[in-house]
Design a protein around this motif. Structure first.
Motif, PDB file in Angstrom:
ATOM      1  N   GLN A  19       2.195  -2.445  -2.613  1.00  0.00           N
ATOM      2  CA  GLN A  19       2.165  -1.136  -3.442  1.00  0.00           C
ATOM      3  C   GLN A  19       2.879  -0.451  -3.626  1.00  0.00           C
ATOM      4  OE1 GLN A  19      -2.253  -0.726  -2.032  1.00  0.00           O
ATOM      5  NE2 GLN A  19      -2.515  -0.013  -3.875  1.00  0.00           N
ATOM      6  N   HIS A 113      -2.968  -7.333   3.399  1.00  0.00           N
ATOM      7  CA  HIS A 113      -3.465  -6.384   2.643  1.00  0.00           C
ATOM      8  C   HIS A 113      -3.399  -6.920   1.074  1.00  0.00           C
ATOM      9  CE1 HIS A 113      -4.510  -1.773   1.832  1.00  0.00           C
ATOM     10  NE2 HIS A 113      -4.529  -2.306   0.703  1.00  0.00           N
ATOM     11  N   PHE A 114      -4.563  -7.853   0.961  1.00  0.00           N
ATOM     12  CA  PHE A 114      -4.614  -8.384  -0.388  1.00  0.00           C
ATOM     13  C   PHE A 114      -3.738  -9.445  -1.056  1.00  0.00           C
ATOM     14  CE2 PHE A 114      -6.707  -4.149  -1.870  1.00  0.00           C
ATOM     15  CZ  PHE A 114      -7.896  -4.600  -1.240  1.00  0.00           C
ATOM     16  N   ASN A 157      -7.216  -6.151   5.619  1.00  0.00           N
ATOM     17  CA  ASN A 157      -7.650  -4.847   4.848  1.00  0.00           C
ATOM     18  C   ASN A 157      -8.721  -5.434   3.740  1.00  0.00           C
ATOM     19  OD1 ASN A 157      -7.516  -2.155   3.724  1.00  0.00           O
ATOM     20  ND2 ASN A 157      -7.157  -3.262   1.875  1.00  0.00           N
ATOM     21  N   GLU A 158     -10.177  -4.695   3.776  1.00  0.00           N
ATOM     22  CA  GLU A 158     -11.180  -4.738   2.871  1.00  0.00           C
ATOM     23  C   GLU A 158     -11.466  -6.322   2.406  1.00  0.00           C
ATOM     24  OE1 GLU A 158     -10.458  -2.339  -0.381  1.00  0.00           O
ATOM     25  OE2 GLU A 158     -10.801  -0.560   0.911  1.00  0.00           O
ATOM     26  N   HIS A 219     -14.049  -1.779   3.885  1.00  0.00           N
ATOM     27  CA  HIS A 219     -14.474  -1.170   2.597  1.00  0.00           C
ATOM     28  C   HIS A 219     -15.889  -0.759   2.179  1.00  0.00           C
ATOM     29  CE1 HIS A 219     -13.718   0.425  -1.813  1.00  0.00           C
ATOM     30  NE2 HIS A 219     -15.211  -0.179  -1.588  1.00  0.00           N
ATOM     31  N   ASN A 279     -12.864   2.548   5.236  1.00  0.00           N
ATOM     32  CA  ASN A 279     -12.093   2.685   4.052  1.00  0.00           C
ATOM     33  C   ASN A 279     -13.373   3.532   3.233  1.00  0.00           C
ATOM     34  OD1 ASN A 279      -9.864   1.645   5.035  1.00  0.00           O
ATOM     35  ND2 ASN A 279      -9.498   0.220   3.416  1.00  0.00           N
ATOM     36  N   TYR A 281     -14.422   5.695  -0.405  1.00  0.00           N
ATOM     37  CA  TYR A 281     -13.794   6.286  -1.671  1.00  0.00           C
ATOM     38  C   TYR A 281     -15.126   6.914  -2.770  1.00  0.00           C
ATOM     39  CZ  TYR A 281      -9.351   4.599  -1.219  1.00  0.00           C
ATOM     40  OH  TYR A 281      -8.066   4.245  -0.658  1.00  0.00           O
ATOM     41  N   TRP A 304     -14.626   7.152 -10.729  1.00  0.00           N
ATOM     42  CA  TRP A 304     -15.648   7.009  -9.687  1.00  0.00           C
ATOM     43  C   TRP A 304     -16.251   8.435  -9.131  1.00  0.00           C
ATOM     44  CZ3 TRP A 304     -11.289   4.434  -6.174  1.00  0.00           C
ATOM     45  CH2 TRP A 304     -11.161   3.215  -6.482  1.00  0.00           C
ATOM     46  N   GLU A 330      -8.668   4.449   5.359  1.00  0.00           N
ATOM     47  CA  GLU A 330      -8.474   5.078   3.905  1.00  0.00           C
ATOM     48  C   GLU A 330      -9.414   5.977   3.380  1.00  0.00           C
ATOM     49  OE1 GLU A 330      -7.696   2.008   0.943  1.00  0.00           O
ATOM     50  OE2 GLU A 330      -6.607   0.823   2.469  1.00  0.00           O
ATOM     51  N   TRP A 365      -5.242   8.143   1.844  1.00  0.00           N
ATOM     52  CA  TRP A 365      -4.612   7.173   0.680  1.00  0.00           C
ATOM     53  C   TRP A 365      -4.501   8.025  -0.207  1.00  0.00           C
ATOM     54  CZ3 TRP A 365      -3.249   2.145   1.180  1.00  0.00           C
ATOM     55  CH2 TRP A 365      -2.737   1.707  -0.336  1.00  0.00           C
ATOM     56  N   GLU A 372      -1.254   0.474  -8.224  1.00  0.00           N
ATOM     57  CA  GLU A 372      -2.686   0.471  -7.863  1.00  0.00           C
ATOM     58  C   GLU A 372      -3.231  -0.968  -8.325  1.00  0.00           C
ATOM     59  OE1 GLU A 372      -4.582   2.044  -6.136  1.00  0.00           O
ATOM     60  OE2 GLU A 372      -6.372   1.026  -6.999  1.00  0.00           O
ATOM     61  N   TRP A 373      -2.676  -2.098  -8.047  1.00  0.00           N
ATOM     62  CA  TRP A 373      -3.096  -3.229  -8.544  1.00  0.00           C
ATOM     63  C   TRP A 373      -3.230  -3.726  -9.961  1.00  0.00           C
ATOM     64  CZ3 TRP A 373      -1.892  -5.590  -4.236  1.00  0.00           C
ATOM     65  CH2 TRP A 373      -2.057  -4.935  -2.759  1.00  0.00           C
ATOM     66  N   PHE A 381      -2.804   8.359  -6.572  1.00  0.00           N
ATOM     67  CA  PHE A 381      -3.654   8.360  -5.567  1.00  0.00           C
ATOM     68  C   PHE A 381      -2.717   9.005  -4.451  1.00  0.00           C
ATOM     69  CE2 PHE A 381      -7.633   6.120  -5.352  1.00  0.00           C
ATOM     70  CZ  PHE A 381      -7.396   5.408  -6.493  1.00  0.00           C
TER      71      PHE A 381
HETATM   72  C1  BGC Z   1      -7.213  -0.339  -1.116  1.00  0.00           C
HETATM   73  C2  BGC Z   1      -6.088   0.245  -1.632  1.00  0.00           C
HETATM   74  C3  BGC Z   1      -6.374   0.598  -3.105  1.00  0.00           C
HETATM   75  C4  BGC Z   1      -7.272   1.670  -2.779  1.00  0.00           C
HETATM   76  C5  BGC Z   1      -7.574   2.633  -4.066  1.00  0.00           C
HETATM   77  C6  BGC Z   1      -8.552   0.208  -1.440  1.00  0.00           C
HETATM   78  O1  BGC Z   1      -9.612  -0.345  -2.049  1.00  0.00           O
HETATM   79  O2  BGC Z   1      -7.105  -0.844   0.112  1.00  0.00           O
HETATM   80  O3  BGC Z   1      -4.991  -0.821  -1.393  1.00  0.00           O
HETATM   81  O4  BGC Z   1      -5.296   1.178  -3.537  1.00  0.00           O
HETATM   82  O5  BGC Z   1      -8.383   1.412  -2.405  1.00  0.00           O
HETATM   83  O6  BGC Z   1      -7.974   1.738  -5.008  1.00  0.00           O
END
Ligand code: BGC
Length: 428
Positions: A19, A113-114, A157-158, A219, A279, A281, A304, A330, A365, A372-373, A381
């Motif tokens: 990222q 990480h992904f 990660n997640e 996550h 993590n 959100y 979200w 995160e 984060w 962002e993927w 972010f």
């Molecule tokens: C991930 C991050 C991502 C963030 C925000 C998490 O799911 O680990 O790589 O950028 O969320 O979407």
């Protein structure tokens, strides 16, 4: 004080290699871009150039007062081909770790990480049990080369987000929509986590260290039924939560593989984490298969829900599974114009500091705006703005707020009035 950080709690930021680093490293994400799958067309090879600007970034972390920094290694960079190690990349990560140590910033290294190198992706990545030794070779490389500079590790990660986005929803590489593969990836990642947990401890013990900390960045979300009186909503919420996060966290943390996951390796039940990595959100509102968002709720720029109580709810549940020090690995939000990030930070940190659980670390984060993927660079972010052309970094209002609260040990009236009071969320 509106709230104070508990004594000894460490604060910092989190990032991930794909990222922020940039560069075409022949990973599955470079490939995904070439296949036209990034919605805003951003090329991760451009990234925000941390690979070359790492010294400036490390100096900025220090100036911002960060006490801890979570980042990841890029597998495709370290092992560009099967069985080959890129010594220059090893040396460069060593330099970065050394610089962090010198500035008194404690690193937390994420091993996966992904992103996967294409040579691993082409073999079927984590869908096949015969591929898993490659991940453990990466773990070996990381600890052998960085074990003297880093004591804290996140194995993966997640794993739930990786498995579902890549193999169930088909949004991420390799774009599959296969429920059986999703479950296989989950159980294989649980195995990888436990094997890595043991390996890292064994290797660092052999090096003479006794301070090793290993965990996973889980996550977790709140899954709430849309109508709590509706039995179908309730069942769907429970089932989604189980399949998405509960079964897997149980397997990784305790070595107990509840259905639908299977323990092909006869891993004995045990305690396979030294900290509870969270993590967090958002909250999902469930009325069927898939997520929904509560009507009339505060939202971020990715739509979200913003639900600060949820961070405590999710953390409490993980802590009940295995009481270990809590590291929020995160937490953050997509706020493209930095209009409400201060309020978000304030409300989540306040909830954590007042919940009575042993929250020992918080990694926001993200350090800076980044790739962002599938959303590319369009979802922001960061606490630090990165100019699209010059890649110049500018600390945002929220970045100043975070630095200031770290310096003062919490948020007092003055900081609240300056940064939080003027901000409001969008409600939709
Ligand atoms: C991930 C991050 C991502 C963030 C925000 C998490 O799911 O680990 O790589 O950028 O969320 O979407």
């Amino acid at each position: 004080m509106n709230f104070a950080f508990p004594k000894g709690m460490l604060l910092g930021v989190s990032t991930a290699s794909t990222q922020i680093e940039g560069g075409d490293v022949r990973s599955n994400w470079n490939d995904w871009y070439r296949r036209g799958r990034i919605t805003d067309g951003t090329d991760p090879a451009t990234g925000n150039d941390h690979w070359t600007q790492w010294q400036e970034d490390t100096a900025l972390l220090a100036r911002m007062g960060m006490q801890v920094y979570r980042f990841s290694v890029e597998w495709a960079r370290l092992m560009p081909e099967e069985g080959k190690v890129n010594e220059a990349a090893v040396a460069r990560y060593r330099e970065e770790l050394t610089a962090l140590q010198e500035k008194g910033i404690r690193p937390l290294l994420t091993i996966h990480h992904f992103s996967n190198p294409m040579w691993f992706e082409s073999k079927g990545a984590f869908t096949r049990r015969e591929n898993l030794h490659h991940y453990l070779e990466l773990v070996t490389l990381v600890v052998d080369h960085f074990g003297d500079l880093c004591s804290d590790y996140i194995t993966i990660n997640e794993p739930n987000v990786y498995a579902t986005n890549s193999y169930f929803f088909g949004l991420w590489p390799p774009g599959e929509t296969d429920f059986m593969h999703t479950l296989q990836v989950m159980e294989n990642l649980a195995y990888c986590h436990i094997a890595a947990y043991r390996l890292i401890h064994k290797k660092r013990r052999a090096m003479g260290y006794t301070d090793t900390m290993v965990g996973c960045a889980n996550h977790v979300r709140v899954f709430a039924p849309k109508d709590p009186q509706n039995p179908w909503h309730r069942t769907c919420a429970r089932l989604t939560k189980w399949l998405f996060q509960d079964a897997l966290t149980k397997a990784m943390t305790l070595g107990r593989f509840p259905l639908p996951l299977r323990n092909h390796w006869r891993i004995p039940p045990g305690e396979y984490t030294d900290f509870i990595g969270v993590n967090y959100y958002t909250r999902s509102t469930v009325s069927g298969i898939g997520d929904g968002v509560r009507e009339g709720s505060p939202r971020n720029d990715l739509n979200w829900e913003i639900y600060p109580e949820g961070i405590v709810e999710c953390t409490r549940e993980l802590y009940a599974l295995l009481p270990r020090p809590i590291w929020i690995t995160e937490n953050g939000t997509c706020d493209n114009d930095d209009r409400f990030r201060c309020r978000y930070l304030y409300e989540h940190l306040k909830a954590l500091c007042e919940c009575g659980l042993p929250v020992r670390r918080y990694y926001h984060w993200c350090f800076c705006d980044n790739f962002e993927w599938v959303e590319g660079n369009s979802a922001k972010f960061g606490l630090v703005f990165v100019d699209g052309e010059s890649r110049r970094r500018t600390v945002k209002n929220s970045g100043h707020f975070y630095s200031e609260m770290i310096r003062r040990g919490g948020v007092d009236r003055e900081l609240y009035e300056k940064y939080v009071a003027p901000q409001e969320y969008d409600v939709r």
